[in-house]
Design an enzyme around this catalytic site. Sequence first.
Site, PDB file in Angstrom:
ATOM      1  N   LYS A 178       0.889  -1.168   0.000  1.00 14.43           N
ATOM      2  CA  LYS A 178       0.000   0.000   0.000  1.00 14.43           C
ATOM      3  C   LYS A 178       0.927   1.218   0.000  1.00 14.43           C
ATOM      4  CE  LYS A 178      -2.050   2.930   2.014  1.00 14.43           C
ATOM      5  NZ  LYS A 178      -1.795   4.351   1.644  1.00 14.43           N
ATOM      6  N   GLU A 254       9.191   1.186  11.172  1.00 20.22           N
ATOM      7  CA  GLU A 254      10.208   2.229  11.007  1.00 20.22           C
ATOM      8  C   GLU A 254       9.464   3.552  11.061  1.00 20.22           C
ATOM      9  OE1 GLU A 254      12.157   0.958   7.419  1.00 20.22           O
ATOM     10  OE2 GLU A 254      13.335  -0.510   8.519  1.00 20.22           O
ATOM     11  N   CYS A 288      13.381  10.768   7.074  1.00 21.69           N
ATOM     12  CA  CYS A 288      13.195  10.419   8.490  1.00 21.69           C
ATOM     13  C   CYS A 288      14.471  10.635   9.288  1.00 21.69           C
ATOM     14  CB  CYS A 288      12.748   8.973   8.602  1.00 21.69           C
ATOM     15  SG  CYS A 288      13.873   7.854   7.748  1.00 21.69           S
TER      16      CYS A 288
HETATM   17  P1  NAD Z   1       1.918   8.251   7.684  1.00 17.93           P
HETATM   18  O1  NAD Z   1       2.069   7.471   8.930  1.00 17.93           O
HETATM   19  O2  NAD Z   1       0.909   9.327   7.622  1.00 17.93           O
HETATM   20  O3  NAD Z   1       1.561   7.281   6.462  1.00 17.93           O
HETATM   21  C1  NAD Z   1       2.371   6.184   6.119  1.00 17.93           C
HETATM   22  C2  NAD Z   1       1.522   5.148   5.404  1.00 17.93           C
HETATM   23  O4  NAD Z   1       0.575   4.607   6.326  1.00 17.93           O
HETATM   24  C3  NAD Z   1       0.732   5.703   4.230  1.00 17.93           C
HETATM   25  O5  NAD Z   1       0.745   4.756   3.191  1.00 17.93           O
HETATM   26  C4  NAD Z   1      -0.661   5.850   4.820  1.00 17.93           C
HETATM   27  O6  NAD Z   1      -1.695   5.793   3.871  1.00 17.93           O
HETATM   28  C5  NAD Z   1      -0.711   4.647   5.742  1.00 17.93           C
HETATM   29  N1  NAD Z   1      -1.697   4.759   6.828  1.00 17.93           N
HETATM   30  C6  NAD Z   1      -2.107   5.882   7.472  1.00 17.93           C
HETATM   31  N2  NAD Z   1      -3.013   5.551   8.425  1.00 17.93           N
HETATM   32  C7  NAD Z   1      -3.167   4.209   8.386  1.00 17.93           C
HETATM   33  C8  NAD Z   1      -3.980   3.272   9.112  1.00 17.93           C
HETATM   34  N3  NAD Z   1      -4.797   3.659  10.091  1.00 17.93           N
HETATM   35  N4  NAD Z   1      -3.874   1.973   8.797  1.00 17.93           N
HETATM   36  C9  NAD Z   1      -3.048   1.558   7.824  1.00 17.93           C
HETATM   37  N5  NAD Z   1      -2.278   2.394   7.086  1.00 17.93           N
HETATM   38  C10 NAD Z   1      -2.332   3.693   7.365  1.00 17.93           C
HETATM   39  O7  NAD Z   1       3.364   8.789   7.330  1.00 17.93           O
HETATM   40  P2  NAD Z   1       3.780   9.748   6.117  1.00 17.93           P
HETATM   41  O8  NAD Z   1       3.277  11.120   6.397  1.00 17.93           O
HETATM   42  O9  NAD Z   1       3.434   9.083   4.833  1.00 17.93           O
HETATM   43  O10 NAD Z   1       5.378   9.722   6.238  1.00 17.93           O
HETATM   44  C11 NAD Z   1       6.103  10.570   7.069  1.00 17.93           C
HETATM   45  C12 NAD Z   1       6.496   9.850   8.352  1.00 17.93           C
HETATM   46  O11 NAD Z   1       7.235   8.691   8.046  1.00 17.93           O
HETATM   47  C13 NAD Z   1       7.412  10.679   9.253  1.00 17.93           C
HETATM   48  O12 NAD Z   1       7.018  10.497  10.588  1.00 17.93           O
HETATM   49  C14 NAD Z   1       8.783  10.046   9.029  1.00 17.93           C
HETATM   50  O13 NAD Z   1       9.706  10.202  10.082  1.00 17.93           O
HETATM   51  C15 NAD Z   1       8.404   8.613   8.851  1.00 17.93           C
HETATM   52  N6  NAD Z   1       9.448   7.878   8.154  1.00 17.93           N
HETATM   53  C16 NAD Z   1      10.204   6.980   8.854  1.00 17.93           C
HETATM   54  C17 NAD Z   1      11.229   6.279   8.225  1.00 17.93           C
HETATM   55  C18 NAD Z   1      12.093   5.290   8.957  1.00 17.93           C
HETATM   56  O14 NAD Z   1      12.776   4.525   8.302  1.00 17.93           O
HETATM   57  N7  NAD Z   1      12.105   5.276  10.271  1.00 17.93           N
HETATM   58  C19 NAD Z   1      11.460   6.506   6.863  1.00 17.93           C
HETATM   59  C20 NAD Z   1      10.676   7.419   6.186  1.00 17.93           C
HETATM   60  C21 NAD Z   1       9.660   8.104   6.835  1.00 17.93           C
END
Ligand code: NAD
Length: 486
Positions: A178, A254, A288
């Site tokens: 997804k 992550e 991130c």
């Molecule tokens: P997000 O958590 O809003 O979304 C990530 C994914 O989860 C998307 O595909 C979204 O549609 C899905 N999602 C959202 N709610 C959900 C639910 N209830 N059930 C299932 N899926 C759901 O994050 P974002 O805004 O896309 O990305 C930014 C975040 O990601 C920042 O916090 C960043 O630090 C983190 N990040 C972490 C890493 C790492 O390796 N630690 C790498 C990249 C980004």
Amino acid sequence: MNEFRHFINGEFLASASGQSFENRDPVDNSLIGPVYEGGEAEVAAAVEAAQLALKGPWGKLGQAQRSALLMKVADRIEARFEDFLTAECRDTGKPRSLASKIDIPRGAANFRAFAEVLANHPNETFRMDTPDGAGALNYGQRSPKGVIAVICPWNLPLLLLTFKVGPALACGNTVVVKPSEETPATATLLGEVMNECGVPPGVFNVVHGLGPGSAGEYLTRHPGINAITFTGETRTGEIIMKAASVGLRNISMECGGKNPALVFADCDLDKAVAGTLRSSFLNTGQVCLCTERVYVQRPIFDEFVARLAEGARALKPGLPADEHTDYGPLISLGHREKVLSYYELARAEGAEVHAGGGVPDMADALREGAWIEPTVWTGLSTDARAVREEIFGPCCHVHPFDEEDEAIALGNDTNYGLAATVWSENAARATRVAEALDVGIAWVNTWFLRDLRTAFGGAKQSGIGREGGIHGLEFYTELKNVCVKL
Ligand code: NAD
């Protein structure tokens, strides 16, 4: 106009409901095209296809054959480099100079590296003594976990997706991906590549959609999913953990960060300033691993702040294809609203703004895009929200310190624990400090330098588990011990 369809069982499909949402270019907010929104029907079809593929030819391939097929996928991504590059830059607005060096090459490398690592990984064996003197032989056997749900964010779409899909497939699993609703393009292209390489239908599936009440939630709740690997916000991770607890499914998380850089007076100042400019502002601060908290030893504090601010002001926003572009827009107008609210909050909390703090003056249609200025603050207290909460934009707060212990305490003063950077020419100090920081990755005199054989993940609220190298084996396989009495 592009239309983004699901990729299920080797076919590109619209949603049964016909429901879709818009994919917009953050450079000028123009419409790229509609994305079909997956519902329960699409998730169910994708999971069923993935389950069937495990029982079909894919499930019968040996490790060497699987690895060879994944090498082909890596080659094909490279052959279609330009397609991936164009798609990624359009979805994200990031400079081509950046995506062509990091995002797309890593997309290919993630397949190659994990295909190699897993093809060459030995399993444990133990010869044990038994009372009758004949002994027994124990050996480990790894088998795929089954159908893996892969849920991805938008900041490094292809890179982060393949970092999970590569090892998942190398271990013999099948996947339902997804992608983020903001960045559907490269995941869809990868579907084409899988077909072109002869990866059997159902091994790699993509269902587009949003999170709650949409494809994301349905996927994490589907009982046919054997494990969930997620990259995204910590808050979302908590929701997904709850869904995964039903049926006791394994998770790999992550999540977010509020990463510190510790800059000692004995650093190479040119390198520390250049490194912090990069670690705070690369990809418009949307990595991130980006630095949002900088701690600088007092003797060099003023000079460091002045040079960092000067560097931030010199960064040029621009179109992805313009070779003079230093940074693109944020991912969306919605995300810009969030980051700008932190710019306002920081000022209200007493920050002194040394660079940026607002929206750059863009020409013509670009005024409609999600542009924002790289921003440097000082003067906030350690409990200011702008210092404690992940902003995920091009901004950092710089704070002075005197002693090494104080720097370590400040670095660790956060709920997160993803990454940290230490700048010092004193190797003993740098190593000591790196070891004392509660993070998954500590860099010394560098940032975002990754060897794919190493562990990747976060401490504290930045994640659960480690992926990368052989570490993904624990998540992507079941380890069985076979005990043979001799
Ligand atoms: P997000 O958590 O809003 O979304 C990530 C994914 O989860 C998307 O595909 C979204 O549609 C899905 N999602 C959202 N709610 C959900 C639910 N209830 N059930 C299932 N899926 C759901 O994050 P974002 O805004 O896309 O990305 C930014 C975040 O990601 C920042 O916090 C960043 O630090 C983190 N990040 C972490 C890493 C790492 O390796 N630690 C790498 C990249 C980004």
